[in-house]
Design a protein around this motif. Structure first.
Motif, mmCIF file in Angstrom:
data_model
loop_
_atom_site.group_PDB
_atom_site.id
_atom_site.type_symbol
_atom_site.label_atom_id
_atom_site.label_comp_id
_atom_site.label_asym_id
_atom_site.label_seq_id
_atom_site.Cartn_x
_atom_site.Cartn_y
_atom_site.Cartn_z
ATOM 1 N N LEU A 84 33.115 43.433 52.198
ATOM 2 C CA LEU A 84 33.322 44.809 52.629
ATOM 3 C C LEU A 84 33.112 44.989 54.121
ATOM 4 C CD1 LEU A 84 31.594 46.840 49.769
ATOM 5 C CD2 LEU A 84 34.028 46.501 50.162
ATOM 6 N N ASP A 131 44.136 48.841 59.814
ATOM 7 C CA ASP A 131 44.419 47.538 59.196
ATOM 8 C C ASP A 131 43.606 46.395 59.794
ATOM 9 O OD1 ASP A 131 45.710 47.675 61.604
ATOM 10 O OD2 ASP A 131 47.633 46.927 60.889
ATOM 11 N N LYS A 191 37.555 46.109 58.147
ATOM 12 C CA LYS A 191 37.208 45.736 56.780
ATOM 13 C C LYS A 191 36.976 47.023 55.964
ATOM 14 C CE LYS A 191 35.470 41.128 57.793
ATOM 15 N NZ LYS A 191 34.308 40.215 57.806
ATOM 16 N N PRO A 192 36.938 46.924 54.626
ATOM 17 C CA PRO A 192 36.906 48.125 53.782
ATOM 18 C C PRO A 192 35.808 49.135 54.106
ATOM 19 C CG PRO A 192 37.414 46.208 52.453
ATOM 20 C CD PRO A 192 37.112 45.693 53.823
ATOM 21 N N GLN A 227 36.856 51.047 56.991
ATOM 22 C CA GLN A 227 38.018 51.863 56.623
ATOM 23 C C GLN A 227 37.576 53.138 55.905
ATOM 24 O OE1 GLN A 227 40.335 49.023 54.361
ATOM 25 N NE2 GLN A 227 41.645 48.532 56.112
ATOM 26 N N VAL A 228 36.584 53.004 55.022
ATOM 27 C CA VAL A 228 36.042 54.184 54.345
ATOM 28 C C VAL A 228 35.459 55.148 55.377
ATOM 29 C CG1 VAL A 228 34.219 55.007 52.805
ATOM 30 C CG2 VAL A 228 35.581 53.002 52.172
ATOM 31 N N HIS A 238 42.944 56.667 50.753
ATOM 32 C CA HIS A 238 43.090 55.284 51.237
ATOM 33 C C HIS A 238 42.526 54.310 50.192
ATOM 34 C CE1 HIS A 238 42.478 51.723 53.807
ATOM 35 N NE2 HIS A 238 43.494 52.215 54.503
ATOM 36 N N SER A 252 40.743 51.789 50.362
ATOM 37 C CA SER A 252 39.356 51.346 50.586
ATOM 38 C C SER A 252 38.342 52.220 49.857
ATOM 39 C CB SER A 252 39.044 51.351 52.088
ATOM 40 O OG SER A 252 39.155 52.668 52.617
ATOM 41 N N GLN A 269 38.125 52.928 46.933
ATOM 42 C CA GLN A 269 37.748 52.345 45.640
ATOM 43 C C GLN A 269 36.416 51.596 45.730
ATOM 44 O OE1 GLN A 269 41.044 49.962 44.295
ATOM 45 N NE2 GLN A 269 42.472 51.707 44.247
ATOM 46 N N SER A 270 36.025 51.224 46.950
ATOM 47 C CA SER A 270 34.772 50.487 47.155
ATOM 48 C C SER A 270 33.604 51.392 47.531
ATOM 49 C CB SER A 270 34.971 49.449 48.268
ATOM 50 O OG SER A 270 36.055 48.591 47.985
#
Length: 603
Positions: free
Chosen positions: A28, A85, A88-89, A92-93, A118, A120, A122-123
Motif C-alpha cells: 500500500l 498513477d 501507491k494506493p 492515492q486514497v 477511485h 484505491s 477498496q484498501s
C-alpha cells in the motif's frame, strides 16, 4: 565474528520489521506525513526529487497543507499537478480524499463522489484509523449533499467504532438525523446489522401516532436491541420525545382577535379550532382545556404571558396579527411555547416560537415542486403588479432556480386591457410578425405567415385572481400559446360554485387545500352544515383552524423527527428548520367549468 554477524542480521531484521510497521503495508505504501517545511519549501523540494513518486508525495503534502490553511484555491492548483498513477494506493486514497474535500468546499458533491470512486478506496480499511475517519467523513457529507441520505448514514455507521469523545457523540446524533429524515416508505433493510438497527428504530417511531405510542415503540425497540449503539445512548431528539410524553398538554390559550378588521378571520379560525376540539371529545379522547383570549384588546404581551402562566397554560395558539408575531420573533425567548398563526418577516425567532399560516409563498414553492416533478425546466411567470406579486414571484423564483430551473420571463399584470400586449411580449410574437413584414418588403409580394412564438417557455407560473385568470387563459389561446401548461396558486379558484366562471380556464392546474377539494371529509361536512360559509373561500381558514388544533400537541414531535408530517385539511404539514409549518398541497385542474382532482405530487 559469527556472533557479530548474527547480531547484525538481527538488527537489520528488526529495522525492516519496524519499517513495515510504520506503513499500512509494503504494497500500500506510506501516507504523506505532516511536514516541518512550508508549502514553498515542499514545492521546491518536489522540483529536485529523485523519483516521480517522491515529487508527487511532496506536492500532495503541500496541497494538503494549503487546504488546512483554508486556501482551497491554491490547494486545488497544487493537487492538479499530482499524477495519481505514480502513487501507491495509500497515497492515492489520501489524494482522492483531499480532492473530495476540495469539491465539497466548492459545493460540488457529485465531483466529490467521483473522486471517492477511485479503485484505491477498496484498501481504505487497511489504512490507519485517522485516514479512515477523514475519508469516511467527507464521503458521508458528499452523499448527504447529493441527496443519498441512507448512503450517508451507512458511511457514518462504518466509522463510528473508530471515534471517541465529542466526535463519537456528534457522529451518533448525525446518524439519527439522517435516518429520521428518510421517508418511511424508503426505509428498507440494508444487510448491515447496525444500520438496520437504526432503520428499525426509525420505522418503529414513524409508525406510531401519538407521543405515548412513540414512547412505547422506543421502549420495545430498546428491549429487543439492548446492545445497539442507539439503545445504549438514545439520540437526543428521542430523549426529548420521552420528556414530551411525560408532559401531556392539558391547557391551551387561544389568542385571536374578536374585534377589528381581522375579527372575521379570527372567528373562522376559532370555529375550525373548536370543531377539531369537539371531534376529539366525541372520539373519547381527553383533549386539553381551551382558554380564550382577545388579541384585539391586548395592551402588553408580557401581561398576557404572565396571566397565561398563572392560569397554567402550556401552549399559546396565536396571535394572528402580523405586528404581534413580529414582536414575538424579535424576543430572545418566550415564557410559553407559542404557535403563531401568521409569519414574521425574519427567519430568526426564539426556540419557543412556531409559525403557521396560509402563506402565498408556500403555494409558489408548491408550484415549483409540482413542475419540477413533471420534468419541466424553463418557466415564465405572470403575477400581479405590487408588493404581494413581488413576494410570491420571489418565492417561486428562488425555489425554482435553487433546484436547477430557469425563469425566462416575467410579466406583472393589473389591467386586463393590457394582457394581450404583455403575453405577446412574453412570447416574442411581435418579433415574429416583424420578420414576416421584413421578408415581405424584401420579396415585394404578400407573405402568408402565421406568427410563431418562442419555444423555450415550458410552462407559466400564474398567481392572480379568478377574474384575471379568466382573461389570461383565452388570451394565451389567441396568442398561439394555448398549448403551454399553466400551473397556478389557489388564488385562481374562488370556490364560489359558479361553474361558468371557470369555463374559459380549462386545463389550468392549481394547488388547493384538501378542505376545498375533498368534500367527503366528515369534519369538513359537519362544520359546513353549521357554518355554510365554510364551503367557500373562507373554508381555507376553517381548515387552518382545524390544523392548528391538530398541530398543537405535536410541535415537539415534528421538530424532533423532521420527516414526520401531518395530513391536515390545509395541506400536508411539516416543520422546517426555522420552525415554520410548511404546506404541501393537492392539485386539481379546470375542465369544462368543473374541478378535476389530479394525482398528488410525488414526495
Amino acid at each position: 565474528m559469527i556472533a557479530c554477524l548474527r547480531l547484525l542480521s538481527a538488527l537489520c531484521l528488526a529495522a525492516l520489521l519496524a519499517a513495515c510497521a510504520s506503513s499500512p503495508s509494503s504494497s500500500l505504501g506510506d501516507l504523506p506525513r505532516t511536514p516541518d517545511a512550508s508549502i514553498e519549501q515542499l514545492l521546491e523540494q518536489a522540483t529536485t526529487a529523485k523519483t516521480p513518486e517522491k515529487a508527487a508525495l511532496l506536492r500532495l503534502s503541500a496541497a494538503d497543507m494549503a487546504y488546512k490553511q483554508n486556501n482551497p484555491g491554491r490547494s486545488s492548483q497544487i493537487l492538479a499537478q499530482v499524477p495519481l498513477d505514480v502513487l501507491k494506493p495509500a497515497a492515492q486514497v489520501f489524494a482522492s480524499t483531499l480532492a473530495a474535500e476540495l469539491a465539497m468546499a466548492r459545493n460540488q458533491p457529485k465531483a466529490a463522489l467521483t473522486a471517492l470512486n477511485h479503485p484505491s478506496l477498496q484498501s481504505l480499511k487497511e489504512l490507519p484509523p485517522e485516514q479512515q475517519i477523514r475519508t469516511g467523513s467527507v464521503h458521508a457529507r458528499a452523499y448527504e449533499a447529493d441527496g443519498q441520505t441512507l448512503a450517508a448514514a451507512r458511511e457514518r455507521v462504518a466509522m463510528a467504532p473508530l471515534l471517541t469523545g465529542d466526535a463519537a457523540k456528534s457522529n451518533h446524533e448525525a446518524i439519527w438525523a439522517l435516518i429520521a429524515a428518510v421517508p418511511a416508505e424508503q426505509l428498507q433493510a440494508s444487510g448491515n446489522p447496525v444500520l438496520d438497527g437504526w432503520i428499525t428504530l426509525a420505522q418503529a417511531v414513524k409508525g406510531a401516532g401519538t407521543l405515548e405510542q412513540q414512547q412505547a415503540a422506543i421502549d420495545t425497540w430498546r428491549a429487543q436491541n439492548p446492545g445497539h449503539p442507539a439503545a445504549v445512548q438514545l439520540p437526543t431528539p428521542l430523549t426529548k420525545l420521552k420528556e414530551l410524553a411525560s408532559q401531556p398538554l392539558n391547557k391551551i390559550a387561544l389568542l385571536l382577535p374578536q374585534d377589528g378588521p381581522l375579527a372575521s378571520v379570527g372567528k373562522a379560525l376559532r370555529e375550525g379550532f373548536m370543531a377539531a376540539h369537539y371531534q376529539a371529545e366525541q372520539a373519547g379522547q381527553k383533549p386539553p382545556v381551551i382558554e380564550f383570549y382577545d388579541s384585539s384588546r391586548l395592551t402588553s404581551l408580557d401581561d398576557f404571558y404572565a396571566k397565561a402562566q398563572a392560569a397554567g397554560v402550556q401552549l399559546v395558539v396565536g396571535p394572528l396579527e402580523k405586528p404581534l408575531v413580529k414582536q414575538l420573533s424579535a424576543r430572545p425567548q418566550l415564557p410559553i411555547t407559542t404557535l403563531a398563526l401568521n409569519y414574521s418577516e425574519t427567519d430568526r425567532s426564539p426556540a419557543q416560537l412556531f409559525q403557521f399560516g396560509l402563506a402565498a409563498e408556500d403555494e409558489a414553492r408548491e408550484v415549483s415542486r409540482r413542475a419540477r416533478a413533471d420534468g419541466l425546466h424553463r418557466a415564465a411567470a405572470m403575477v400581479p403588479r405590487g408588493e404581494w406579486g413581488e413576494r410570491v414571484y420571489k418565492a417561486f423564483r428562488q425555489d425554482w432556480e435553487a433546484n436547477g430551473g430557469t425563469v425566462v420571463g416575467v410579466e406583472y399584470v393589473d389591467q386586463p386591457v393590457a394582457l394581450a400586449q404583455q403575453i405577446a411580449d412574453m412570447f416574442q410574437l411581435r418579433k415574429s410578425e416583424g420578420r414576416a413584414k421584413s421578408l415581405q418588403s424584401t420579396v415585394g409580394t404578400d407573405v402568408a405567415a402565421q406568427p410563431s412564438r418562442r419555444q423555450d417557455i415550458e410552462f407559466i407560473f400564474l398567481a392572480v385572481t379568478p377574474q384575471l385568470a379568466q382573461q389570461i387563459k383565452p388570451t394565451l389561446n389567441f396568442q398561439y400559446a394555448g398549448d403551454v401548461p399553466v400551473y397556478a396558486t389557489s388564488h385562481v379558484f374562488s370556490a364560489s360554485g359558479d361553474k361558468n366562471q371557470y369555463l374559459d380556464m380549462t386545463n389550468v392546474m392549481f394547488c388547493e387545500t384538501p378542505w376545498l377539494l375533498n368534500t367527503t371529509d366528515p369534519l369538513r361536512n359537519q362544520v359546513a352544515a353549521q357554518w355554510p360559509q365554510a364551503n367557500g373561500s373562507l373554508g381555507r381558514l376553517y381548515a387552518m383552524g382545524v390544523d392548528a388544533y391538530r398541530l398543537a400537541p405535536r410541535l415537539g414531535q415534528l421538530k424532533a423527527l423532521p420527516d414526520t408530517r401531518v395530513d391536515g385539511l390545509s395541506g400536508n404539514l411539516g416543520i422546517s428548520a426555522n420552525q415554520r409549518v410548511d404546506r404541501q398541497m393537492p392539485w386539481a385542474k379546470f375542465v369544462g367549468g368543473e374541478i378535476q382532482r389530479l394525482p398528488d405530487t410525488p414526495r
